[in-house]
Scaffold this motif. Structure first.
Motif, PDB file in Angstrom:
ATOM      1  N   THR A   1       2.188   1.596  -3.565  1.00 52.81           N
ATOM      2  CA  THR A   1       1.092   2.011  -4.443  1.00 52.81           C
ATOM      3  C   THR A   1       0.870   3.508  -4.359  1.00 52.81           C
ATOM      4  N   LYS A   2       0.923   4.047  -3.158  1.00 54.78           N
ATOM      5  CA  LYS A   2       0.731   5.491  -2.970  1.00 54.78           C
ATOM      6  C   LYS A   2       1.848   6.281  -3.652  1.00 54.78           C
TER       7      LYS A   2
ATOM      8  N   TRP B   1       0.207  -4.561 -11.407  1.00 57.00           N
ATOM      9  CA  TRP B   1       0.104  -3.634 -10.266  1.00 57.00           C
ATOM     10  C   TRP B   1       0.798  -2.318 -10.571  1.00 57.00           C
TER      11      TRP B   1
ATOM     12  N   ILE C   1       3.471   5.478  -6.337  1.00 57.31           N
ATOM     13  CA  ILE C   1       3.210   5.471  -7.775  1.00 57.31           C
ATOM     14  C   ILE C   1       2.020   6.359  -8.113  1.00 57.31           C
ATOM     15  N   GLU C   2       0.924   6.204  -7.368  1.00 58.92           N
ATOM     16  CA  GLU C   2      -0.296   6.955  -7.678  1.00 58.92           C
ATOM     17  C   GLU C   2      -0.131   8.457  -7.426  1.00 58.92           C
ATOM     18  N   ASP C   3       0.720   8.829  -6.477  1.00 55.86           N
ATOM     19  CA  ASP C   3       0.954  10.251  -6.201  1.00 55.86           C
ATOM     20  C   ASP C   3       1.887  10.894  -7.222  1.00 55.86           C
ATOM     21  N   GLY C   4       2.439  10.091  -8.137  1.00 58.00           N
ATOM     22  CA  GLY C   4       3.286  10.642  -9.183  1.00 58.00           C
ATOM     23  C   GLY C   4       4.708  10.941  -8.762  1.00 58.00           C
TER      24      GLY C   4
ATOM     25  N   SER D   1       0.833  -1.208   0.000  1.00 62.81           N
ATOM     26  CA  SER D   1       0.000   0.000   0.000  1.00 62.81           C
ATOM     27  C   SER D   1       0.869   1.261   0.000  1.00 62.81           C
TER      28      SER D   1
ATOM     29  N   GLY E   1      -1.047   0.062 -12.751  1.00 64.22           N
ATOM     30  CA  GLY E   1      -2.401   0.425 -12.320  1.00 64.22           C
ATOM     31  C   GLY E   1      -3.475  -0.498 -12.835  1.00 64.22           C
TER      32      GLY E   1
END
Length: 270
Positions: free
Chosen positions: A53-54, A111, A56-59, A50, A114
């Protein structure tokens, strides 16, 4: 199928089946019977996942361009193991190292991007048993916009289990993809390299980050149990299982075709 029809929730070992049709039948049956389906990919339940993942998702890495992974074990070099283990027998596990080891690399690739399916895959099977079970292979997953994922897996190479997610600005890496090196803490590294004047050196800054220790095998069971107790089935888990199996079967089909490109969307009947 018997478990689902008896209204039992299903935690399934991977690969789910030797083809895509049977996989979809298992998942669809669980859906029709109102029971949870989940595969036994432990890394998804690690406390570190987790956090990564954050990132990656936060850029923080920039747009993800490339993912590299590997999983190999040397057991196939032992004649006793090679002659007796189900993973080296076409009658019991025809997908061989691709199904047993490559599954994790495919899951990590999905993963990191995304949960986007690749446009097509190419797989080169470099070693097989006498009855055609894949032992060593290299695979490419091609995405739109010049993005890609590559991985290799083998039953006849030193133990390796690592992933690198490459963004336009930084990288994220960890070297215990499948089974943790320690139960005390789970680490990953954010890297950023630079080029000095006249390219004399390429210094790299690395920041190690740490997630709380956990037993990811236990977390998987606890997470599934929590969903069941609440009566809240999560459709993401069977969808991710289906995606992983779809790419896996596409890679296998490509390997059997000498590395020809195969679209995961075309494996419905395989």
């Amino acid at each position: 199928l018997k478990a689902a029809r008896a209204k039992k929730h299903v935690d399934c070992e991977k690969p789910i089946a030797t083809n895509f049709r049977d996989t979809e039948e298992c998942i669809q049956t669980c859906k029709e019977e109102g029971v949870q389906f989940m595969d036994n990919t432990m890394l998804m339940h690690n406390s570190r996942t987790s956090m990564m993942t954050k990132v990656i998702e936060d850029g923080e890495l920039g747009p993800v361009k490339h993912i590299v992974s590997a999983f190999s074990i040397p057991f196939g070099n032992d004649p006793a193991w090679a002659s007796s283990n189900i993973r080296m027998n076409a009658a019991t596990e025809p997908l061989g190292a691709l199904g047993d080891l490559g599954w994790y690399c495919i899951r990590a690739s999905l993963w990191g991007f995304g949960w986007e399916l690749p446009q097509d895959v190419c797989c080169h099977i470099l070693e097989t048993t006498d009855d055609g079970v894949p032992i060593t292979m290299h695979c490419l997953l091609r995405y739109s916009g010049g993005r890609s994922a590559v991985f290799d897996c083998s039953f006849k190479a030193a133990l390796r289990q690592w992933v690198e997610v490459v963004g336009e600005k930084k990288t994220l890496s960890f070297d215990d993809l499948v089974v943790n090196q320690s139960l005390d803490a789970h680490k990953f590294v954010i890297g950023e390299a630079s080029i000095t004047d006249r390219a004399i050196t390429f210094p790299k800054a690395s920041e190690e980050r740490t997630a709380p220790g956990c037993v990811q095998h236990a977390n998987l069971i606890e997470n599934m149990s929590a969903m069941i107790r609440k009566g809240e089935l999560n459709p993401d888990w069977p969808e991710r299982s289906s995606m992983t199996q779809r790419v896996l079967i596409a890679c296998y089909a490509s390997g059997k075709a000498g590395g020809a490109a195969v679209k995961p969307s075309d494996v419905e009947t395989q």
